[in-house]
Every structure is written in structure tokens, then in C-alpha cells.
Design an enzyme around this catalytic site. Structure first.
Site, PDB file in Angstrom:
ATOM      1  N   LYS A  52       0.905  -1.171  -0.029  1.00 36.54           N
ATOM      2  CA  LYS A  52       0.093   0.063   0.043  1.00 36.54           C
ATOM      3  C   LYS A  52       0.934   1.135   0.012  1.00 36.54           C
ATOM      4  O   LYS A  52       2.243   1.210   0.162  1.00 36.54           O
ATOM      5  CB  LYS A  52      -0.966  -0.096   1.184  1.00 36.54           C
ATOM      6  CG  LYS A  52      -1.954  -1.356   1.303  1.00 36.54           C
ATOM      7  CD  LYS A  52      -2.683  -1.154   2.298  1.00 36.54           C
ATOM      8  CE  LYS A  52      -3.626  -2.504   2.692  1.00 36.54           C
ATOM      9  NZ  LYS A  52      -4.435  -2.400   3.914  1.00 36.54           N
ATOM     10  N   TYR A  92     -11.986  -2.853  -2.726  1.00 38.45           N
ATOM     11  CA  TYR A  92     -12.371  -3.267  -1.669  1.00 38.45           C
ATOM     12  C   TYR A  92     -14.097  -3.290  -1.604  1.00 38.45           C
ATOM     13  O   TYR A  92     -14.427  -3.053  -0.489  1.00 38.45           O
ATOM     14  CB  TYR A  92     -11.913  -2.164  -0.645  1.00 38.45           C
ATOM     15  CG  TYR A  92     -10.407  -2.153  -0.103  1.00 38.45           C
ATOM     16  CD1 TYR A  92     -10.107  -3.607   0.543  1.00 38.45           C
ATOM     17  CD2 TYR A  92      -9.531  -1.328  -0.400  1.00 38.45           C
ATOM     18  CE1 TYR A  92      -8.870  -3.757   1.143  1.00 38.45           C
ATOM     19  CE2 TYR A  92      -8.343  -1.636   0.452  1.00 38.45           C
ATOM     20  CZ  TYR A  92      -7.971  -2.757   0.903  1.00 38.45           C
ATOM     21  OH  TYR A  92      -6.773  -2.964   1.513  1.00 38.45           O
ATOM     22  N   ASN A 155      -1.395  -0.328   7.547  1.00 36.26           N
ATOM     23  CA  ASN A 155      -0.891  -1.896   8.056  1.00 36.26           C
ATOM     24  C   ASN A 155      -0.209  -2.365   6.619  1.00 36.26           C
ATOM     25  O   ASN A 155       0.028  -3.499   6.477  1.00 36.26           O
ATOM     26  CB  ASN A 155      -2.197  -2.686   8.305  1.00 36.26           C
ATOM     27  CG  ASN A 155      -3.056  -3.121   7.078  1.00 36.26           C
ATOM     28  OD1 ASN A 155      -3.031  -2.506   6.258  1.00 36.26           O
ATOM     29  ND2 ASN A 155      -4.088  -3.919   7.630  1.00 36.26           N
ATOM     30  N   HIS A 158      -1.589  -5.721   1.511  1.00 38.26           N
ATOM     31  CA  HIS A 158      -2.857  -6.537   1.119  1.00 38.26           C
ATOM     32  C   HIS A 158      -2.438  -7.606   0.701  1.00 38.26           C
ATOM     33  O   HIS A 158      -1.493  -7.917  -0.185  1.00 38.26           O
ATOM     34  CB  HIS A 158      -3.700  -5.778   0.269  1.00 38.26           C
ATOM     35  CG  HIS A 158      -4.953  -6.685  -0.403  1.00 38.26           C
ATOM     36  ND1 HIS A 158      -5.724  -6.822   0.311  1.00 38.26           N
ATOM     37  CD2 HIS A 158      -4.668  -7.484  -1.248  1.00 38.26           C
ATOM     38  CE1 HIS A 158      -6.726  -7.821  -0.556  1.00 38.26           C
ATOM     39  NE2 HIS A 158      -5.822  -8.405  -1.577  1.00 38.26           N
ATOM     40  N   GLU A 169      -9.094 -10.771  -7.814  1.00 41.54           N
ATOM     41  CA  GLU A 169      -8.229  -9.542  -7.633  1.00 41.54           C
ATOM     42  C   GLU A 169      -7.053  -9.554  -8.755  1.00 41.54           C
ATOM     43  O   GLU A 169      -6.751  -8.527  -9.126  1.00 41.54           O
ATOM     44  CB  GLU A 169      -7.455  -9.585  -6.257  1.00 41.54           C
ATOM     45  CG  GLU A 169      -8.590  -9.446  -5.174  1.00 41.54           C
ATOM     46  CD  GLU A 169      -8.024  -9.524  -3.650  1.00 41.54           C
ATOM     47  OE1 GLU A 169      -8.798  -9.209  -2.690  1.00 41.54           O
ATOM     48  OE2 GLU A 169      -6.895 -10.208  -3.590  1.00 41.54           O
TER      49      GLU A 169
END
Ligand code: IDP
Ligand code: MG
Length: 194
Positions: A52, A92, A155, A158, A169
Site C-alpha cells: 500500500k 475493497y 498496515n 494487502h 483480484e
């Protein structure tokens, strides 16, 4: 004598794994003989892993890639991209009703991410284990989030949560021609019977 189902499925899983050297057919045959469904060892399983914007900004790209490489997984797709808000929302989509959805999607589209496809046996589940829990504070030391992050909203990574999700995905983030099919010579030293 009654044999507990859990024993049978463990035995089938063990047999399946250890017959991998005899090929996937051997694993399936073992499953059939034991009357159970065995997930065939599949060294071509793929997971979508995305670093990310916080990982890119913090210079953690190399560190995280290295963990997957060192584990023995094969990199078959990689690109840096700044996602549009629409792309972040599509990625998402299952979290659309959650209160943090706007912040999450704005964050994901706020800067470059590194999108990757990693391949290898059990890579989806193992990738999640390597990543750790959603909340880094609940992630064990040794995991990516447990070592490199502190809060859920930052965090850093992914990872697909199932083989089916991974397929969707990968399709969302990559064109087929961006994925590379090649023989990794190291496989001989990572897997049995290759
Ligand atoms: P995962 O990334 O471990 O699969 P998910 O539940 O799929 O976790 O959530 C996707 C992402 O949404 C998380 O990685 C995190 O960035 C964010 N997120 C999840 N739960 C919360 C929350 O309670 N507050 C803020 N952000 C959250
Ligand atoms: Mg998730």
C-alpha cells in the site's frame, strides 16, 4: 472401529502433500482411496499481494518482496501504479458498507502502490500468515505487519484471503499479458520431486 473425521482429513492432507513428488494425480488418488476430498498440492496457486502507499513511502518495498522471495515463492507479476478512487473501491468492494470505507479507499488511491502476483504451493494461505493479522498490534512478531506496522489504517500490505478472491483480484489489477509464465530453476531446490 470408528476413525474420527479429523484424523482422516489430516491423514489425507499428509498423504496428499507427501505424494506430491508422484504428481497431483497421486494426491487425488490418495484422497479418493480415503474417501475424502483432498486439496491437491498446487505449485501454480497464485495470490495478489499489494504494497500500500504507506509501504512505498516508508521504503519497505524491498524488505517485503525479499520475504516472499526468500520463502521460495515465485514472482510472476509486478507493477507500480497509483490507483484511481474507483479502482480502490472496486478492490475493497466487499467492505463498502463499513464506516472506514471512504478513508480506506481514499488512502489506497493517495499514492503509488506496488501490485504483485506471487505463485507457489499454498501461497494464498501462507501469504496471509506471513502478513499477519489485520491489526498490526495483534500480529505476531516475525510477520510483516507485526514487524513493520502499528495501526490498522496503515498496515502496509494487502494479501488475498482465498484462492477465489485471488483470481478476481489478479484479474482486476493485471492484464493477462502482464503475467509471466516461466520456469523458476530454484524450484528444484524448493519443492520435492521437481
Ligand atoms: P485484511 O487487509 O487483513 O484482509 P480486511 O478486513 O479485508 O483486512 O480490511 C481491509 C483493510 O481495511 C485492512 O487491511 C485495513 O487497512 C482496513 N481496515 C480494516 N478494518 C479496519 C478498521 O476497523 N478501521 C480502519 N481500517 C480498517
Ligand atoms: Mg481482506
Amino acid at each position: 472401529m470408528a476413525v474420527p473425521t479429523s484424523f482422516l482429513s489430516r491423514a489425507a492432507a499428509y498423504a496428499g502433500r507427501h505424494l506430491f513428488r508422484a504428481g497431483a494425480f497421486g494426491a487425488m488418488a490418495t484422497g479418493a482411496a480415503l474417501g475424502t476430498t483432498v486439496a491437491c498440492a498446487d505449485a501454480t496457486e497464485r495470490s495478489f499481494i499489494m504494497l500500500k502507499p504507506d509501504a512505498v513511502q516508508r521504503g519497505l518495498v524491498g524488505e517485503i518482496i525479499q520475504r516472499f522471495e526468500k520463502r521460495g515463492y515465485k514472482l510472476v507479476g509486478l507493477k507500480q501504479v497509483t490507483p484511481t478512487l474507483d479502482m480502490a473501491k472496486r478492490h475493497y468492494h466487499d467492505l463498502a458498507a463499513r464506516p472506514f470505507f471512504p478513508a480506506l479507499t481514499e488512502f489506497l488511491s493517495s499514492g503509488p502502490v506496488v501490485a504483485m502476483v506471487w505463485e507457489g504451493e499454498d501461497v494464498v494461505k501462507q501469504g496471509r500468515a506471513m502478513i499477519g493479522a489485520t491489526n498490526p498490534l495483534a500480529s505476531a512478531p516475525g510477520t510483516i505487519r507485526g514487524d513493520l506496522a502499528i495501526v490498522t489504517g496503515k498496515n502496509i500490505i494487502h494479501g488475498s484471503d482465498s484462492v477465489e478472491t485471488a483470481k478476481a483480484e489478479i484479474e482486476l489489477w493485471f492484464d493477462n499479458k502482464e503475467l509471466n509464465n516461466y520456469t523458476a530453476n530454484a524450484a528444484t531446490w524448493i519443492y520435492e520431486g521437481k
